[in-house]
Design a protein around this motif. Sequence first.
Motif, PDB file in Angstrom:
ATOM      1  N   ALA A  13       0.829  -1.206   0.000  1.00  0.00           N
ATOM      2  CA  ALA A  13       0.000   0.000   0.000  1.00  0.00           C
ATOM      3  C   ALA A  13       0.864   1.257   0.000  1.00  0.00           C
ATOM      4  CB  ALA A  13      -0.929  -0.014   1.215  1.00  0.00           C
ATOM      5  N   PHE A  14       1.922   1.263   0.798  1.00  0.00           N
ATOM      6  CA  PHE A  14       2.815   2.422   0.869  1.00  0.00           C
ATOM      7  C   PHE A  14       3.470   2.694  -0.483  1.00  0.00           C
ATOM      8  CE2 PHE A  14       7.055   4.232   1.523  1.00  0.00           C
ATOM      9  CZ  PHE A  14       6.753   5.368   2.254  1.00  0.00           C
ATOM     10  N   LEU A  15       3.834   1.636  -1.187  1.00  0.00           N
ATOM     11  CA  LEU A  15       4.533   1.784  -2.463  1.00  0.00           C
ATOM     12  C   LEU A  15       3.592   2.048  -3.637  1.00  0.00           C
ATOM     13  CD1 LEU A  15       7.208  -1.051  -2.133  1.00  0.00           C
ATOM     14  CD2 LEU A  15       7.552   1.414  -1.854  1.00  0.00           C
ATOM     15  N   ALA A  16       2.281   1.902  -3.420  1.00  0.00           N
ATOM     16  CA  ALA A  16       1.324   2.057  -4.519  1.00  0.00           C
ATOM     17  C   ALA A  16       1.421   3.415  -5.222  1.00  0.00           C
ATOM     18  CB  ALA A  16      -0.099   1.805  -4.019  1.00  0.00           C
ATOM     19  N   PRO A  17       1.501   4.550  -4.500  1.00  0.00           N
ATOM     20  CA  PRO A  17       1.629   5.826  -5.226  1.00  0.00           C
ATOM     21  C   PRO A  17       2.931   5.939  -6.011  1.00  0.00           C
ATOM     22  CG  PRO A  17       1.868   6.161  -2.855  1.00  0.00           C
ATOM     23  CD  PRO A  17       1.375   4.761  -3.046  1.00  0.00           C
ATOM     24  N   PHE A  18       3.995   5.310  -5.517  1.00  0.00           N
ATOM     25  CA  PHE A  18       5.261   5.302  -6.262  1.00  0.00           C
ATOM     26  C   PHE A  18       5.096   4.495  -7.551  1.00  0.00           C
ATOM     27  CE2 PHE A  18       6.288   6.062  -1.861  1.00  0.00           C
ATOM     28  CZ  PHE A  18       7.323   6.983  -1.894  1.00  0.00           C
ATOM     29  N   ARG A  19       4.357   3.407  -7.441  1.00  0.00           N
ATOM     30  CA  ARG A  19       4.080   2.598  -8.621  1.00  0.00           C
ATOM     31  C   ARG A  19       3.244   3.382  -9.629  1.00  0.00           C
ATOM     32  NH1 ARG A  19       1.898  -3.636  -8.161  1.00  0.00           N
ATOM     33  NH2 ARG A  19       2.375  -4.266 -10.305  1.00  0.00           N
ATOM     34  N   GLY A  20       2.282   4.130  -9.100  1.00  0.00           N
ATOM     35  CA  GLY A  20       1.468   4.968  -9.977  1.00  0.00           C
ATOM     36  C   GLY A  20       2.297   6.035 -10.661  1.00  0.00           C
ATOM     37  N   ALA A 209       0.313   7.658   3.618  1.00  0.00           N
ATOM     38  CA  ALA A 209       1.639   8.131   4.034  1.00  0.00           C
ATOM     39  C   ALA A 209       2.576   8.238   2.839  1.00  0.00           C
ATOM     40  CB  ALA A 209       2.222   7.188   5.084  1.00  0.00           C
ATOM     41  N   GLY A 210       2.547   7.233   1.972  1.00  0.00           N
ATOM     42  CA  GLY A 210       3.371   7.300   0.769  1.00  0.00           C
ATOM     43  C   GLY A 210       2.979   8.468  -0.116  1.00  0.00           C
ATOM     44  N   THR A 211       1.676   8.694  -0.238  1.00  0.00           N
ATOM     45  CA  THR A 211       1.179   9.806  -1.049  1.00  0.00           C
ATOM     46  C   THR A 211       1.573  11.147  -0.433  1.00  0.00           C
ATOM     47  OG1 THR A 211      -0.715   8.427  -1.686  1.00  0.00           O
ATOM     48  CG2 THR A 211      -0.877  10.784  -2.131  1.00  0.00           C
ATOM     49  N   THR A 212       1.472  11.247   0.889  1.00  0.00           N
ATOM     50  CA  THR A 212       1.822  12.491   1.578  1.00  0.00           C
ATOM     51  C   THR A 212       3.303  12.811   1.417  1.00  0.00           C
ATOM     52  OG1 THR A 212       0.061  12.152   3.200  1.00  0.00           O
ATOM     53  CG2 THR A 212       1.820  13.672   3.813  1.00  0.00           C
ATOM     54  N   LEU A 213       4.146  11.810   1.530  1.00  0.00           N
ATOM     55  CA  LEU A 213       5.584  12.041   1.348  1.00  0.00           C
ATOM     56  C   LEU A 213       5.882  12.548  -0.059  1.00  0.00           C
ATOM     57  CD1 LEU A 213       7.112   8.964   3.219  1.00  0.00           C
ATOM     58  CD2 LEU A 213       7.096  11.357   3.960  1.00  0.00           C
ATOM     59  N   ILE A 230      -3.772   6.253 -10.131  1.00  0.00           N
ATOM     60  CA  ILE A 230      -3.294   4.973 -10.670  1.00  0.00           C
ATOM     61  C   ILE A 230      -2.861   4.055  -9.530  1.00  0.00           C
ATOM     62  CG2 ILE A 230      -1.522   3.884 -12.100  1.00  0.00           C
ATOM     63  CD1 ILE A 230      -1.484   6.522 -13.753  1.00  0.00           C
ATOM     64  N   GLY A 231      -2.116   4.620  -8.573  1.00  0.00           N
ATOM     65  CA  GLY A 231      -1.673   3.821  -7.431  1.00  0.00           C
ATOM     66  C   GLY A 231      -2.834   3.310  -6.605  1.00  0.00           C
ATOM     67  N   ALA A 232      -3.846   4.151  -6.404  1.00  0.00           N
ATOM     68  CA  ALA A 232      -5.022   3.737  -5.641  1.00  0.00           C
ATOM     69  C   ALA A 232      -5.757   2.603  -6.348  1.00  0.00           C
ATOM     70  CB  ALA A 232      -5.963   4.926  -5.443  1.00  0.00           C
ATOM     71  N   THR A 233      -5.754   2.630  -7.666  1.00  0.00           N
ATOM     72  CA  THR A 233      -6.408   1.557  -8.421  1.00  0.00           C
ATOM     73  C   THR A 233      -5.630   0.254  -8.281  1.00  0.00           C
ATOM     74  OG1 THR A 233      -7.165   3.244  -9.989  1.00  0.00           O
ATOM     75  CG2 THR A 233      -7.388   0.943 -10.653  1.00  0.00           C
ATOM     76  N   LEU A 235      -4.022  -0.518  -5.699  1.00  0.00           N
ATOM     77  CA  LEU A 235      -4.363  -0.954  -4.349  1.00  0.00           C
ATOM     78  C   LEU A 235      -5.757  -1.560  -4.312  1.00  0.00           C
ATOM     79  CD1 LEU A 235      -3.567  -1.033  -1.370  1.00  0.00           C
ATOM     80  CD2 LEU A 235      -4.410   1.307  -1.141  1.00  0.00           C
ATOM     81  N   ARG A 236      -6.686  -0.947  -5.031  1.00  0.00           N
ATOM     82  CA  ARG A 236      -8.058  -1.432  -5.014  1.00  0.00           C
ATOM     83  C   ARG A 236      -8.174  -2.873  -5.534  1.00  0.00           C
ATOM     84  NH1 ARG A 236     -11.632  -3.712  -4.401  1.00  0.00           N
ATOM     85  NH2 ARG A 236     -13.840  -3.562  -4.883  1.00  0.00           N
TER      86      ARG A 236
END
Length: 242
Positions: A13-20, A209-213, A230-233, A235-236
């Motif tokens: 989950a933390f890495l999801a926004p980085f993946r996005g 937290a990943g998104t906030t950073l 994209i990252g949230a998807t 995760l979803r």
Amino acid sequence: MPAGTLRLTPLVAFLAPFRGLARVFDPGLRGLVIGPLIINILVVIGLATAAGVGFEALLAAWLPGGWDWLAWLLWPLFALALLVAFGVSAVALAAIIASPFSGPLAYRTARGLGHEPRQPARSFLGEMGHATVTALRKAGYYGLLFIPVLLITVIPGLNLLAPIAWFTFGSWVLAVEFLEAPLANDGLAFAEVRKTVRAHRLETLSFGAGTTLLAMVPLVNLLLVPAAVIGATHLRVRLPRA
């Protein structure tokens, strides 16, 4: 293995926004990224510029004559505060404004991951209507969450915990904001979105937290709205389908 049964962990989950972020310029998503990307850039730059101008005016009024050199010492402190406060708030505001574009982006991302959304794709007007109604509900929800954070901030002694409270608040708000689009594409109303994220609190906070950073990183935060959608998807599709 079906997308809905893929293993979900706080680290994933933390890495999801980085993946996005790594997929923002994917050819298959590029056309749907442009709208939220432009809004993201305009809002972040606009708020940062306004904050800078306001701070210069404050310094000019506050510093005694002949003390202009002190401004050079205060600017780095202001820059740090800007990264934290305006980074998160600008991305959150941009996400709300770009909501009509987030649904289609999440929809196409999900299908590319082998996850067929349950809700038929909406027209742009349908997305506008959904975004408007949901934004009002989000505002009320975020307002209720803000009350304890404000109390922690102003009560002596407790305000030592204010940085943690603000980071947690920002992480949760950004997580809910970006997870709403892919969850809504599966037919979940906002009340059900809230129930879903509460059922996965640790993963939700980790994603936030990943998104906030990333929101605190200059230039990177210009790309964050489409990246976080994209990252949230991603995760979803790892959440069990009810």
